[in-house]
Design a protein around this motif. Sequence first.
Motif, PDB file in Angstrom:
ATOM      1  N   LEU A  71    -113.135  43.806   5.772  1.00 54.76           N
ATOM      2  CA  LEU A  71    -113.697  43.029   4.456  1.00 54.76           C
ATOM      3  C   LEU A  71    -113.186  43.581   3.183  1.00 54.76           C
ATOM      4  CD1 LEU A  71    -117.319  41.583   5.627  1.00 54.76           C
ATOM      5  CD2 LEU A  71    -114.958  40.438   5.438  1.00 54.76           C
ATOM      6  N   ARG A  72    -113.297  44.856   3.275  1.00 56.42           N
ATOM      7  CA  ARG A  72    -113.065  45.943   2.048  1.00 56.42           C
ATOM      8  C   ARG A  72    -111.499  46.192   1.685  1.00 56.42           C
ATOM      9  NH1 ARG A  72    -116.783  49.311   4.272  1.00 56.42           N
ATOM     10  NH2 ARG A  72    -115.179  50.936   4.726  1.00 56.42           N
ATOM     11  N   VAL A  73    -110.754  45.796   2.893  1.00 57.36           N
ATOM     12  CA  VAL A  73    -109.235  45.862   2.738  1.00 57.36           C
ATOM     13  C   VAL A  73    -108.853  44.786   1.595  1.00 57.36           C
ATOM     14  CG1 VAL A  73    -106.905  45.874   3.965  1.00 57.36           C
ATOM     15  CG2 VAL A  73    -108.884  47.118   4.865  1.00 57.36           C
ATOM     16  N   PRO A  74    -107.914  45.093   0.670  1.00 57.19           N
ATOM     17  CA  PRO A  74    -107.449  44.163  -0.330  1.00 57.19           C
ATOM     18  C   PRO A  74    -106.636  42.909   0.405  1.00 57.19           C
ATOM     19  CG  PRO A  74    -107.003  46.255  -1.108  1.00 57.19           C
ATOM     20  CD  PRO A  74    -107.514  46.417   0.558  1.00 57.19           C
ATOM     21  N   GLU A  75    -106.621  41.736   0.221  1.00 60.59           N
ATOM     22  CA  GLU A  75    -105.981  40.663   0.831  1.00 60.59           C
ATOM     23  C   GLU A  75    -104.517  40.736   0.954  1.00 60.59           C
ATOM     24  OE1 GLU A  75    -106.963  38.056   2.719  1.00 60.59           O
ATOM     25  OE2 GLU A  75    -109.080  38.862   2.366  1.00 60.59           O
ATOM     26  N   THR A  76    -104.051  41.686  -0.114  1.00 56.18           N
ATOM     27  CA  THR A  76    -102.556  41.826  -0.227  1.00 56.18           C
ATOM     28  C   THR A  76    -102.037  42.708   0.764  1.00 56.18           C
ATOM     29  OG1 THR A  76    -103.162  43.533  -1.890  1.00 56.18           O
ATOM     30  CG2 THR A  76    -102.182  41.621  -2.813  1.00 56.18           C
ATOM     31  N   VAL A  77    -103.051  43.410   1.402  1.00 51.70           N
ATOM     32  CA  VAL A  77    -102.649  44.793   2.129  1.00 51.70           C
ATOM     33  C   VAL A  77    -102.678  43.885   3.832  1.00 51.70           C
ATOM     34  CG1 VAL A  77    -103.079  46.843   3.181  1.00 51.70           C
ATOM     35  CG2 VAL A  77    -103.229  46.456   0.842  1.00 51.70           C
ATOM     36  N   LYS A  78    -103.441  42.813   3.793  1.00 47.84           N
ATOM     37  CA  LYS A  78    -103.981  42.179   5.106  1.00 47.84           C
ATOM     38  C   LYS A  78    -102.733  41.503   5.671  1.00 47.84           C
ATOM     39  CE  LYS A  78    -108.848  41.814   4.953  1.00 47.84           C
ATOM     40  NZ  LYS A  78    -110.042  40.727   4.341  1.00 47.84           N
ATOM     41  N   ASP A  79    -101.949  42.236   6.847  1.00 45.69           N
ATOM     42  CA  ASP A  79    -101.032  41.481   7.509  1.00 45.69           C
ATOM     43  C   ASP A  79    -101.434  41.392   8.874  1.00 45.69           C
ATOM     44  OD1 ASP A  79    -100.773  44.114   8.666  1.00 45.69           O
ATOM     45  OD2 ASP A  79     -98.557  44.509   7.809  1.00 45.69           O
ATOM     46  N   ARG A  80    -100.220  41.035   9.665  1.00 48.23           N
ATOM     47  CA  ARG A  80    -100.737  40.577  11.040  1.00 48.23           C
ATOM     48  C   ARG A  80    -101.196  42.173  11.853  1.00 48.23           C
ATOM     49  NH1 ARG A  80     -94.640  39.831  13.723  1.00 48.23           N
ATOM     50  NH2 ARG A  80     -94.436  41.838  14.385  1.00 48.23           N
ATOM     51  N   ARG A  81    -100.937  43.023  11.525  1.00 46.63           N
ATOM     52  CA  ARG A  81    -101.462  44.202  12.175  1.00 46.63           C
ATOM     53  C   ARG A  81    -102.682  44.538  12.086  1.00 46.63           C
ATOM     54  NH1 ARG A  81     -96.421  48.079   9.945  1.00 46.63           N
ATOM     55  NH2 ARG A  81     -97.060  46.816   8.094  1.00 46.63           N
ATOM     56  N   ILE A  82    -103.477  44.276  10.978  1.00 49.53           N
ATOM     57  CA  ILE A  82    -104.831  44.488  10.547  1.00 49.53           C
ATOM     58  C   ILE A  82    -105.725  43.557  11.094  1.00 49.53           C
ATOM     59  CG2 ILE A  82    -105.234  43.600   8.349  1.00 49.53           C
ATOM     60  CD1 ILE A  82    -106.795  46.296   7.846  1.00 49.53           C
ATOM     61  N   TYR A  83    -105.067  42.232  11.248  1.00 48.50           N
ATOM     62  CA  TYR A  83    -105.679  41.317  12.242  1.00 48.50           C
ATOM     63  C   TYR A  83    -105.639  41.350  13.607  1.00 48.50           C
ATOM     64  CZ  TYR A  83    -106.438  37.948   8.134  1.00 48.50           C
ATOM     65  OH  TYR A  83    -106.626  37.459   6.922  1.00 48.50           O
ATOM     66  N   GLY A  84    -104.611  41.889  14.036  1.00 50.47           N
ATOM     67  CA  GLY A  84    -104.550  42.354  15.431  1.00 50.47           C
ATOM     68  C   GLY A  84    -105.402  43.572  15.843  1.00 50.47           C
ATOM     69  N   ALA A  85    -105.606  44.370  14.948  1.00 51.96           N
ATOM     70  CA  ALA A  85    -106.380  45.771  15.192  1.00 51.96           C
ATOM     71  C   ALA A  85    -107.986  45.096  15.468  1.00 51.96           C
ATOM     72  CB  ALA A  85    -106.527  46.750  14.195  1.00 51.96           C
ATOM     73  N   LEU A  86    -108.280  44.356  14.391  1.00 57.35           N
ATOM     74  CA  LEU A  86    -109.690  43.625  14.713  1.00 57.35           C
ATOM     75  C   LEU A  86    -109.881  42.732  16.025  1.00 57.35           C
ATOM     76  CD1 LEU A  86    -112.430  43.708  13.605  1.00 57.35           C
ATOM     77  CD2 LEU A  86    -111.969  41.902  12.036  1.00 57.35           C
ATOM     78  N   LEU A  87    -108.926  42.023  16.272  1.00 55.83           N
ATOM     79  CA  LEU A  87    -108.954  41.102  17.329  1.00 55.83           C
ATOM     80  C   LEU A  87    -108.913  42.019  18.665  1.00 55.83           C
ATOM     81  CD1 LEU A  87    -108.346  38.631  19.136  1.00 55.83           C
ATOM     82  CD2 LEU A  87    -105.887  39.268  18.943  1.00 55.83           C
ATOM     83  N   ASN A  88    -108.390  43.178  18.765  1.00 55.47           N
ATOM     84  CA  ASN A  88    -108.097  44.158  19.666  1.00 55.47           C
ATOM     85  C   ASN A  88    -109.688  44.882  19.985  1.00 55.47           C
ATOM     86  OD1 ASN A  88    -106.857  45.647  21.833  1.00 55.47           O
ATOM     87  ND2 ASN A  88    -106.638  47.399  20.421  1.00 55.47           N
ATOM     88  N   ALA A  89    -110.176  44.952  18.713  1.00 61.56           N
ATOM     89  CA  ALA A  89    -111.630  45.556  18.778  1.00 61.56           C
ATOM     90  C   ALA A  89    -112.442  44.729  19.422  1.00 61.56           C
ATOM     91  CB  ALA A  89    -112.026  45.977  17.274  1.00 61.56           C
ATOM     92  N   TYR A  90    -112.623  43.278  18.944  1.00 60.82           N
ATOM     93  CA  TYR A  90    -113.373  42.430  19.649  1.00 60.82           C
ATOM     94  C   TYR A  90    -113.039  42.403  21.115  1.00 60.82           C
ATOM     95  CZ  TYR A  90    -114.378  40.646  15.001  1.00 60.82           C
ATOM     96  OH  TYR A  90    -114.879  40.452  13.913  1.00 60.82           O
ATOM     97  N   VAL A  91    -111.587  42.604  21.475  1.00 59.54           N
ATOM     98  CA  VAL A  91    -111.393  42.116  23.032  1.00 59.54           C
ATOM     99  C   VAL A  91    -112.046  43.274  23.868  1.00 59.54           C
ATOM    100  CG1 VAL A  91    -109.381  42.142  24.505  1.00 59.54           C
ATOM    101  CG2 VAL A  91    -109.448  40.589  22.806  1.00 59.54           C
ATOM    102  N   ARG A  92    -111.955  44.544  23.347  1.00 61.91           N
ATOM    103  CA  ARG A  92    -112.369  45.926  23.930  1.00 61.91           C
ATOM    104  C   ARG A  92    -113.808  45.680  24.142  1.00 61.91           C
ATOM    105  NH1 ARG A  92    -109.065  49.408  20.836  1.00 61.91           N
ATOM    106  NH2 ARG A  92    -110.795  49.702  19.656  1.00 61.91           N
ATOM    107  N   ALA A  93    -114.561  45.329  23.228  1.00 58.56           N
ATOM    108  CA  ALA A  93    -116.119  45.074  23.162  1.00 58.56           C
ATOM    109  C   ALA A  93    -116.532  43.898  24.019  1.00 58.56           C
ATOM    110  CB  ALA A  93    -116.728  44.997  21.734  1.00 58.56           C
ATOM    111  N   ARG A  94    -115.470  43.048  24.407  1.00 58.34           N
ATOM    112  CA  ARG A  94    -115.808  41.530  25.394  1.00 58.34           C
ATOM    113  C   ARG A  94    -116.344  40.748  24.456  1.00 58.34           C
ATOM    114  NH1 ARG A  94    -115.617  43.135  31.553  1.00 58.34           N
ATOM    115  NH2 ARG A  94    -114.210  44.727  31.495  1.00 58.34           N
TER     116      ARG A  94
END
Length: 439
Positions: A71-94
């Motif tokens: 949430l703190r990361v500026p929108e201009t910096v949010k690309d597919r990699r950071i979305y992918g990293a959060l997705l990956n965190a959710y998946v690891r935690a099931r």
Amino acid sequence: MEKDGKKLTKWELCRVVKELRKFKRHKQALEVYDWMNNREERFRLSASDAAIQLDLIAKVRGVSAAEDFFLRVPETVKDRRIYGALLNAYVRARMREKAESMIDNIRNKSFATHALPFNVMMTLYMNLKEYDKVDMMISEMMEKNIRLDIYSYNIWLSSRGSQGSVERMEQVFEQMKLDKTINPNWTTFSTMATMYIKMGQLEKAEDCLRRVESRITGRDRIPYHYLLSLYGNVGNREEVYRVWNIYKSNFPNIPNLGYHAIISSLVRMGDIEGAEKIYEEWLPTRTSYDPRIGNLLMGWYVKEGNLDKAESIFDHMAEAGGKPNSSTWEILADGHVREKRISEVLSCFKEAFLAEGSKRWKPKPVIVSSFFKLCEEEADMSSKGVLEGWLRQSGYLEDENYASLVGLSSELSNEKDSTGNINDNEENEILLNQFQGSL
């Protein structure tokens, strides 16, 4: 971090982070980023840095800390990699709902144009045993002309095999061979071998294992561990020893995992003399005493009714500076149940619940229910109540299936306790580990 006035460059620091991540030293890697974040005037962090940081935060401080960071990361910096990293965190935690909502977000932002987010979701569905959802992901990729990569195919193969269909798994392999961009790797064949073993097709499994061996490249030790385990599952003792000798001739130092793989296989095949010999060989070479290796022999002795021998390994473990883990104490508890020693069983279970890493351990239902039965036979309900209290306190009885397995629920379950074999998720682990390494 900086001494003698030498200024570190961002490139040098990122290289340190990369090395630390390689050795799973996530806390130290995150400290490097924290240090850079406190010097904003010197270090401009990119979208790629933000994605790596989020991944590290999720591993070290948990998913909710990773969400706050996102949430703190500026929108201009949010690309597919950071979305992918959060997705990956959710998946690891099931966290299934959050992961599904995140993949929708990724689709809406037109970031779902390559295989990675789909592969991450497929590993989630594999772990949840929702194999039809894996097929749905593959269909979506094909409809959208998103190229399947080696991970997509390996997960798809594993999913088809997990459904118990040799034909459907082989169809995927045929399709994979037609895809000129894909070169099946050792994971492809170890995944298929695992599935063939589960389905009792041992000749096909051995054929796949020969192909695993022909695809080992460079200094990769991991395929040898799978070969040792899988040949043990097939029951081919000669091949286990042959692979072991090749492994030793290729690598001067074998890690604890390698010794665990061979000793585990030999114990499963009943070659206890061979297992003891390799255990003796391991002792002087080890850099640390891994209790999981001693546990393999202790488990065998207890099953054979030789508690004294198991206890002598236990004593040796303590002398050698090894820290018994929860499973070590549980094996001793099992031995005492067989000898009908109620108070000894309880003191072993108490140690098991207190041991380091006990949160990742769950007492085996078969041992717990044998103990409860013993308490009933000896009319010692207070001891039964003590163990029941620990199970309740640890939250294990909230799982209805588990509660029924240990006889604390009216629901009946046919599920049996599985011990000794490659664990149910091992083929998923191969896929996940390989694939997390690529993120």
